[in-house]
Design an enzyme around this catalytic site. Structure first.
Site, PDB file in Angstrom:
ATOM      1  N   HIS A  73      39.072  32.627  46.111  1.00 41.09           N
ATOM      2  CA  HIS A  73      37.892  33.456  45.824  1.00 41.09           C
ATOM      3  C   HIS A  73      36.679  32.584  45.524  1.00 41.09           C
ATOM      4  CE1 HIS A  73      38.159  32.857  41.366  1.00 41.09           C
ATOM      5  NE2 HIS A  73      39.458  32.802  41.610  1.00 41.09           N
ATOM      6  N   ASP A  75      33.928  34.071  43.991  1.00 45.47           N
ATOM      7  CA  ASP A  75      33.243  34.615  42.822  1.00 45.47           C
ATOM      8  C   ASP A  75      33.690  33.874  41.568  1.00 45.47           C
ATOM      9  OD1 ASP A  75      35.793  35.878  43.186  1.00 45.47           O
ATOM     10  OD2 ASP A  75      35.225  37.421  41.726  1.00 45.47           O
ATOM     11  N   GLU A 140      37.636  38.621  42.931  1.00 44.44           N
ATOM     12  CA  GLU A 140      38.884  38.332  42.221  1.00 44.44           C
ATOM     13  C   GLU A 140      38.685  38.382  40.720  1.00 44.44           C
ATOM     14  OE1 GLU A 140      42.236  36.241  40.371  1.00 44.44           O
ATOM     15  OE2 GLU A 140      40.122  35.713  40.216  1.00 44.44           O
ATOM     16  N   GLU A 141      37.519  37.929  40.269  1.00 51.06           N
ATOM     17  CA  GLU A 141      37.251  37.881  38.830  1.00 51.06           C
ATOM     18  C   GLU A 141      36.787  39.228  38.279  1.00 51.06           C
ATOM     19  OE1 GLU A 141      38.169  35.517  37.169  1.00 51.06           O
ATOM     20  OE2 GLU A 141      37.919  33.605  38.190  1.00 51.06           O
ATOM     21  N   GLU A 169      44.772  29.123  43.265  1.00 47.43           N
ATOM     22  CA  GLU A 169      44.442  29.300  41.852  1.00 47.43           C
ATOM     23  C   GLU A 169      44.857  28.069  41.046  1.00 47.43           C
ATOM     24  OE1 GLU A 169      42.794  31.539  40.267  1.00 47.43           O
ATOM     25  OE2 GLU A 169      42.660  33.193  41.690  1.00 47.43           O
ATOM     26  N   HIS A 358      36.966  29.201  33.024  1.00 50.41           N
ATOM     27  CA  HIS A 358      36.240  30.224  32.279  1.00 50.41           C
ATOM     28  C   HIS A 358      35.567  29.673  31.017  1.00 50.41           C
ATOM     29  CE1 HIS A 358      38.569  33.902  34.091  1.00 50.41           C
ATOM     30  NE2 HIS A 358      38.336  32.951  34.987  1.00 50.41           N
TER      31      HIS A 358
END
Length: 395
Positions: A73, A75, A140-141, A169, A358
């Site tokens: 992803h 995003d 995805e997020e 991931e 994150h």
């Protein structure tokens, strides 16, 4: 054909402020890069009335089988307060052998490693006995409504076959090479509202305090052991994530109280089975306390497990060879888009170290980027070597 540098390409991808579900032009940029390698690219935009439109990409090089797919992803989560970062989140820099920027870890750098690995593989293998594809989402997020889930539906309708998928991931807790994900727990979210009756705190017998019932339910749910886990999955677990009472008056018993929770569950359960179990507990306590209730669930995908096969063991061997670490198979962590892809293809997940995902000053080791590219390239080499031997044996 030119070689794509994984560090330079990571920086280029990070510069796009693609905070979920905003595309910010990153999908067009990635498509252009893949087209330069010979891929046919299809940007798929999905939308509905309840959620924002999302751009996704499916790209394929070749028409033959087998088709090995790289999934990920573009995003990213919001960076938070820019002032808390030592660098601008979307102006990545190299510092002390690390690349810093939002998405460096989760997971634009993995996409860069995918692309670099493919460019290196194609440099030495102009005619491959099969196909290579990319399945990249921008959702995805976020809600994951208009992303990989709908791309998978699109591919099924088009009868597009993927034989194996590698999801990039960040799977490693501390060092690259520690962990391969071969499955994930399911995720079920719930919002519970208890309806009592408002009244004066000096006369509690004339009202019905919903907070008391909510506390009883919360205690019962937390003390209920869902299961003991098994060899592939840890025990299922329920966590309350919020308790809300819209009441600013100290002398008023409120009429309503609510809570939200999430359950990460193993293959002993399905979402429907858990919904029934939770609802029965809530209903029984509300009946005793003479309260009404409303409960809403959001199922984010059941648990799944990919049984390790020849391809997964091949990847494990390559990871060990390059990192000098023997990776263990795991199903820990949160959800990923592998929960959608596994409906059309077996998956493994392997990417970078996840310590800073994150977080402020999200970063990745430059050495890890080099190693991850080599791992992906070696997987391609061995995968197509096997498919060539297999096709020859069938003739």
């Amino acid at each position: 054909m030119s070689i794509i540098d994984e560090i330079k390409f990571s920086k280029e991808l990070i510069r796009f402020p693609s905070i979920t579900p905003i595309d910010a032009g990153v999908m067009k940029f990635l498509s252009k890069k893949l087209k330069s390698l010979g891929f046919k690219c299809k940007v798929l935009e999905f939308k509905d009335k309840k959620s924002k439109p999302v751009k996704n990409l499916y790209a394929r090089l070749g028409t033959k089988q087998p088709n090995i797919c790289f999934a990920g992803h573009t995003d990213v989560v919001p960076p938070g307060n820019f002032k808390d970062w030592t660098v601008s989140p979307f102006k990545p820099i190299l510092k002390k052998n690390y690349l810093i920027g939002r998405g460096a870890n989760d997971m634009k750098s993995s996409i860069a490693c995918f692309t670099s690995a493919v460019s290196r593989f194609l440099k030495n293998n102009s005619n491959i006995n099969g196909s290579i594809s990319f399945l990249i989402t921008g959702d995805e997020e976020g809600l994951a409504i208009n992303g990989t889930k709908k791309v998978v539906d699109y591919l099924k309708k088009k009868k597009e076959k993927i034989n194996f998928c590698i999801v990039g991931e960040p799977t490693n807790p501390k060092k690259l090479g520690e962990m391969i994900k071969i499955g994930r727990r399911g995720s079920l979210s719930g919002t519970l509202e208890i309806i009592g009756s408002q009244g004066h705190v000096a006369y509690p017998h004339l009202s019905n305090n919903p907070i008391n019932t909510l506390i009883d339910i919360s205690k019962k749910l937390k003390n209920t052991r869902l299961d003991k886990g098994n060899k592939n999955f840890q025990p299922s677990n329920l966590e309350f994530t919020a308790i809300n009472v819209e009441n600013k008056a100290h002398n008023v018993i409120p009429a309503r109280a609510s809570a939200q929770f999430n359950i990460r569950y193993n293959n002993f359960y399905t979402a429907d089975k858990l919904k029934k179990k939770i609802s029965l507990i809530v209903k029984s306590i509300c009946k005793i306390n003479s309260c009404k209730f409303k409960i809403e669930f959001i199922a984010n995908g059941d648990s799944f497990l990919t049984k390790p096969d020849k391809t997964i063991f091949m990847a494990k061997k390559i990871i060990k060879k390059i990192t000098k670490i023997t990776p263990k198979f795991s199903t820990t962590g949160g959800t990923s888009d592998a929960r959608f892809i596994r409906k059309i293809a077996p998956c493994l997940e392997f990417g970078l170290v996840n310590k800073t995902m994150h977080k402020i000053d999200e970063c990745v080791s430059l050495a890890d980027l080099k190693k991850l590219t080599r791992i992906y390239e070696n997987i391609l080499q061995d995968y197509f070597k096997w498919s060539f031997i297999k096709s020859k044996s069938l003739k």
